[in-house]
Design a protein around this motif. Structure first.
Motif, PDB file in Angstrom:
ATOM      1  N   ILE A 255       0.533  -1.153   0.091  1.00  0.00           N
ATOM      2  CA  ILE A 255      -0.011  -0.131  -0.028  1.00  0.00           C
ATOM      3  C   ILE A 255       0.787   1.229  -0.184  1.00  0.00           C
ATOM      4  O   ILE A 255       1.812   1.239   0.838  1.00  0.00           O
ATOM      5  CB  ILE A 255      -1.080   0.056   1.193  1.00  0.00           C
ATOM      6  N   HIS A 256       0.630   2.139  -0.906  1.00  0.00           N
ATOM      7  CA  HIS A 256       1.472   3.335  -1.093  1.00  0.00           C
ATOM      8  C   HIS A 256       0.429   4.437  -1.511  1.00  0.00           C
ATOM      9  O   HIS A 256      -0.619   4.443  -1.664  1.00  0.00           O
ATOM     10  CB  HIS A 256       2.526   3.325  -2.153  1.00  0.00           C
ATOM     11  N   GLU A 257       1.282   5.717  -1.278  1.00  0.00           N
ATOM     12  CA  GLU A 257       0.393   6.987  -1.364  1.00  0.00           C
ATOM     13  C   GLU A 257       1.021   7.715  -2.467  1.00  0.00           C
ATOM     14  O   GLU A 257       2.032   7.875  -2.759  1.00  0.00           O
ATOM     15  CB  GLU A 257       0.632   7.824   0.020  1.00  0.00           C
ATOM     16  N   LYS A 258      -0.064   8.215  -3.255  1.00  0.00           N
ATOM     17  CA  LYS A 258       0.319   9.141  -4.461  1.00  0.00           C
ATOM     18  C   LYS A 258      -0.787   9.992  -4.949  1.00  0.00           C
ATOM     19  O   LYS A 258      -1.789   9.828  -4.787  1.00  0.00           O
ATOM     20  CB  LYS A 258       0.441   8.053  -5.835  1.00  0.00           C
ATOM     21  N   ASN A 259      -0.286  11.279  -4.832  1.00  0.00           N
ATOM     22  CA  ASN A 259      -1.200  12.431  -5.126  1.00  0.00           C
ATOM     23  C   ASN A 259      -2.289  12.486  -4.009  1.00  0.00           C
ATOM     24  O   ASN A 259      -3.464  12.805  -4.402  1.00  0.00           O
ATOM     25  CB  ASN A 259      -1.616  12.509  -6.540  1.00  0.00           C
ATOM     26  N   GLN A 260      -1.876  12.284  -2.899  1.00  0.00           N
ATOM     27  CA  GLN A 260      -3.018  12.447  -1.575  1.00  0.00           C
ATOM     28  C   GLN A 260      -3.823  11.262  -1.794  1.00  0.00           C
ATOM     29  O   GLN A 260      -4.872  11.261  -1.031  1.00  0.00           O
ATOM     30  CB  GLN A 260      -3.406  13.698  -1.681  1.00  0.00           C
ATOM     31  N   LYS A 261      -3.664  10.326  -2.576  1.00  0.00           N
ATOM     32  CA  LYS A 261      -4.427   9.192  -2.398  1.00  0.00           C
ATOM     33  C   LYS A 261      -3.857   7.906  -2.277  1.00  0.00           C
ATOM     34  O   LYS A 261      -2.686   7.849  -2.323  1.00  0.00           O
ATOM     35  CB  LYS A 261      -5.209   8.976  -3.938  1.00  0.00           C
ATOM     36  N   LEU A 262      -4.375   6.784  -1.717  1.00  0.00           N
ATOM     37  CA  LEU A 262      -3.743   5.719  -1.371  1.00  0.00           C
ATOM     38  C   LEU A 262      -4.173   4.539  -2.712  1.00  0.00           C
ATOM     39  O   LEU A 262      -5.288   4.527  -3.061  1.00  0.00           O
ATOM     40  CB  LEU A 262      -4.220   5.118  -0.213  1.00  0.00           C
ATOM     41  N   TYR A 263      -3.188   3.668  -2.759  1.00  0.00           N
ATOM     42  CA  TYR A 263      -3.522   2.622  -3.660  1.00  0.00           C
ATOM     43  C   TYR A 263      -2.790   1.596  -3.268  1.00  0.00           C
ATOM     44  O   TYR A 263      -1.755   1.498  -2.354  1.00  0.00           O
ATOM     45  CB  TYR A 263      -2.722   3.032  -5.096  1.00  0.00           C
ATOM     46  N   ALA A 264      -3.286   0.439  -3.656  1.00  0.00           N
ATOM     47  CA  ALA A 264      -2.816  -0.857  -2.904  1.00  0.00           C
ATOM     48  C   ALA A 264      -3.005  -2.192  -4.130  1.00  0.00           C
ATOM     49  O   ALA A 264      -3.765  -1.996  -4.819  1.00  0.00           O
ATOM     50  CB  ALA A 264      -3.545  -1.428  -1.758  1.00  0.00           C
ATOM     51  N   ILE A 265      -1.921  -2.826  -3.979  1.00  0.00           N
ATOM     52  CA  ILE A 265      -1.863  -4.068  -4.924  1.00  0.00           C
ATOM     53  C   ILE A 265      -1.700  -5.405  -4.076  1.00  0.00           C
ATOM     54  O   ILE A 265      -0.760  -5.384  -3.180  1.00  0.00           O
ATOM     55  CB  ILE A 265      -0.864  -3.908  -6.024  1.00  0.00           C
ATOM     56  N   GLN A 266      -2.282  -6.208  -4.205  1.00  0.00           N
ATOM     57  CA  GLN A 266      -2.420  -7.617  -3.240  1.00  0.00           C
ATOM     58  C   GLN A 266      -2.522  -8.618  -4.346  1.00  0.00           C
ATOM     59  O   GLN A 266      -3.206  -8.872  -5.255  1.00  0.00           O
ATOM     60  CB  GLN A 266      -3.690  -7.874  -2.374  1.00  0.00           C
ATOM     61  N   THR A 267      -1.253  -9.541  -4.184  1.00  0.00           N
ATOM     62  CA  THR A 267      -1.240 -10.762  -4.913  1.00  0.00           C
ATOM     63  C   THR A 267      -1.018 -11.861  -4.112  1.00  0.00           C
ATOM     64  O   THR A 267      -0.583 -12.286  -3.385  1.00  0.00           O
ATOM     65  CB  THR A 267       0.188 -10.586  -5.956  1.00  0.00           C
ATOM     66  N   LEU A 268      -2.034 -12.862  -4.628  1.00  0.00           N
ATOM     67  CA  LEU A 268      -1.996 -14.214  -3.850  1.00  0.00           C
ATOM     68  C   LEU A 268      -1.337 -15.335  -4.732  1.00  0.00           C
ATOM     69  O   LEU A 268      -1.672 -15.290  -5.974  1.00  0.00           O
ATOM     70  CB  LEU A 268      -3.658 -14.639  -3.674  1.00  0.00           C
ATOM     71  N   ARG A 269      -0.501 -16.040  -4.265  1.00  0.00           N
ATOM     72  CA  ARG A 269       0.349 -17.021  -4.965  1.00  0.00           C
ATOM     73  C   ARG A 269       0.177 -18.239  -4.533  1.00  0.00           C
ATOM     74  O   ARG A 269      -0.300 -18.629  -3.243  1.00  0.00           O
ATOM     75  CB  ARG A 269       1.733 -16.774  -5.080  1.00  0.00           C
ATOM     76  N   LEU A 270       0.320 -19.379  -5.347  1.00  0.00           N
ATOM     77  CA  LEU A 270       0.350 -20.957  -5.011  1.00  0.00           C
ATOM     78  C   LEU A 270       1.504 -21.553  -5.622  1.00  0.00           C
ATOM     79  O   LEU A 270       1.590 -21.384  -6.921  1.00  0.00           O
ATOM     80  CB  LEU A 270      -1.267 -21.607  -5.410  1.00  0.00           C
ATOM     81  N   TRP A 271       2.231 -22.017  -4.726  1.00  0.00           N
ATOM     82  CA  TRP A 271       3.605 -22.429  -5.334  1.00  0.00           C
ATOM     83  C   TRP A 271       4.321 -21.632  -6.469  1.00  0.00           C
ATOM     84  O   TRP A 271       4.820 -21.894  -7.307  1.00  0.00           O
ATOM     85  CB  TRP A 271       3.393 -23.707  -6.131  1.00  0.00           C
ATOM     86  N   ASN A 272       4.330 -20.292  -5.819  1.00  0.00           N
ATOM     87  CA  ASN A 272       4.939 -19.218  -6.572  1.00  0.00           C
ATOM     88  C   ASN A 272       4.326 -18.762  -7.882  1.00  0.00           C
ATOM     89  O   ASN A 272       4.971 -17.858  -8.585  1.00  0.00           O
ATOM     90  CB  ASN A 272       6.442 -19.215  -6.784  1.00  0.00           C
ATOM     91  N   PHE A 273       3.175 -19.324  -8.145  1.00  0.00           N
ATOM     92  CA  PHE A 273       2.322 -18.955  -9.331  1.00  0.00           C
ATOM     93  C   PHE A 273       1.359 -17.815  -8.975  1.00  0.00           C
ATOM     94  O   PHE A 273       0.708 -18.275  -7.832  1.00  0.00           O
ATOM     95  CB  PHE A 273       1.789 -20.216  -9.977  1.00  0.00           C
TER      96      PHE A 273
END
Length: 285
Positions: A255-273
């Protein structure tokens, strides 16, 4: 051999029996850092909140204002240099989560999408829990977000903070999780998210770190029981407690901040896929 409760849906019994066969029997007193509330067989969703409050004689406070997943970011005991570098917007979000609105997109790896559809059909839609959309609309979808506190009726101390999230378009529950912190056996302070399931729960232990640009990175990556990662817990037909640690599953949230808004990227992996990726837009409302 121990057995799961028999008077329930076959798919629930089967997955619980699988945990008993491949997992380990534990004494709850030895794993306080991991323990969390279990669901009942009738389903989870919002009914679970009522059931938990009744079973522990707690008061329910809904639509809590100025409430966060963490009372203070200091609770994570990050190194001072990391805490100084951490985005102030990210700190504000975790300490005042109830004041934020969300939009998100889901991007499935096509190789795993059928797996997601089956999980929804067999489990998620029925129990109102971990209901990840299998469709991928071109536009972001809005999520309603509510923080619910269960408090002691006498001391007024907060026993549980529940984060309930639904699709605004349909009212369908996506997640109903209990959030807090724990200290794993290594001594590291982690964020813990407990998602009640029939006669058990799925618990994710996330280790925090701060990136070079002030972003917060939460990772459930480990190799053995006691590490950050995915845990399934259950109570069998004799009320014994079992747990299975899945090192093959991993979850990373940035989760990070950019131009006074927050954005998040969430990644689920199985066996690194990569299985599925979520992209969030988070705005103070």
């Amino acid at each position: 051999m121990n057995f799961a409760y028999t008077m329930q849906k076959f798919q629930d019994w089967f997955t619980q029996q699988w945990i008993i066969i491949w997992g380990r029997k534990l004494n709850p007193k030895d794993i306080n850092w991991l323990m969390g509330p279990f669901g009942e067989m009738e389903g989870i969703g919002e009914n679970f909140i009522q059931e938990l409050a009744q079973s522990e004689d707690l008061e329910i406070l809904r639509n809590c204002q100025s409430v966060g997943l963490l009372n203070s970011m200091d609770l994570l005991k990050l190194p001072q240099e990391d805490l100084t570098r951490l985005s102030k917007g990210v700190i504000q979000f975790y300490e005042n989560t109830s004041e934020y609105g969300f939009k998100f997109k889901v991007n499935w790896n096509l190789s795993f999408k059928i797996f997601g559809i089956l999980i929804n059909k067999l489990f998620s839609q029925r129990i109102n829990q971990l209901n990840i959309p299998s469709s991928q609309p071109a536009d972001s979808q809005e999520i309603s977000s509510e923080l619910i506190q269960l408090i002691d009726k006498h001391s007024k101390e907060v026993n549980y903070t529940i984060w309930l999230r639904k699709l605004k378009s349909s009212g369908q529950i996506i997640y109903s999780g209990i959030y807090g912190i724990c200290e794993i056996p290594s001594g590291t302070i982690c964020i813990k998210a407990v998602f009640p399931l029939p006669k058990g729960n799925a618990t994710i232990i996330l280790k925090p770190k701060v990136g070079e640009k002030g972003e917060l990175i939460l990772q459930s990556i480990g190799k053995k029981f006691g590490d950050p990662g995915f845990y399934f817990l259950l109570s069998d037909s004799k009320n014994s407690i079992w747990s299975l640690y899945h090192s093959s599953f991993s979850d990373e949230l940035m989760i990070h901040e950019k131009n006074q808004k927050l954005y998040a990227i969430q990644t689920l992996r199985l066996w690194n896929f990569r299985v599925v990726t979520f992209q969030y837009e988070i705005e103070n409302r």
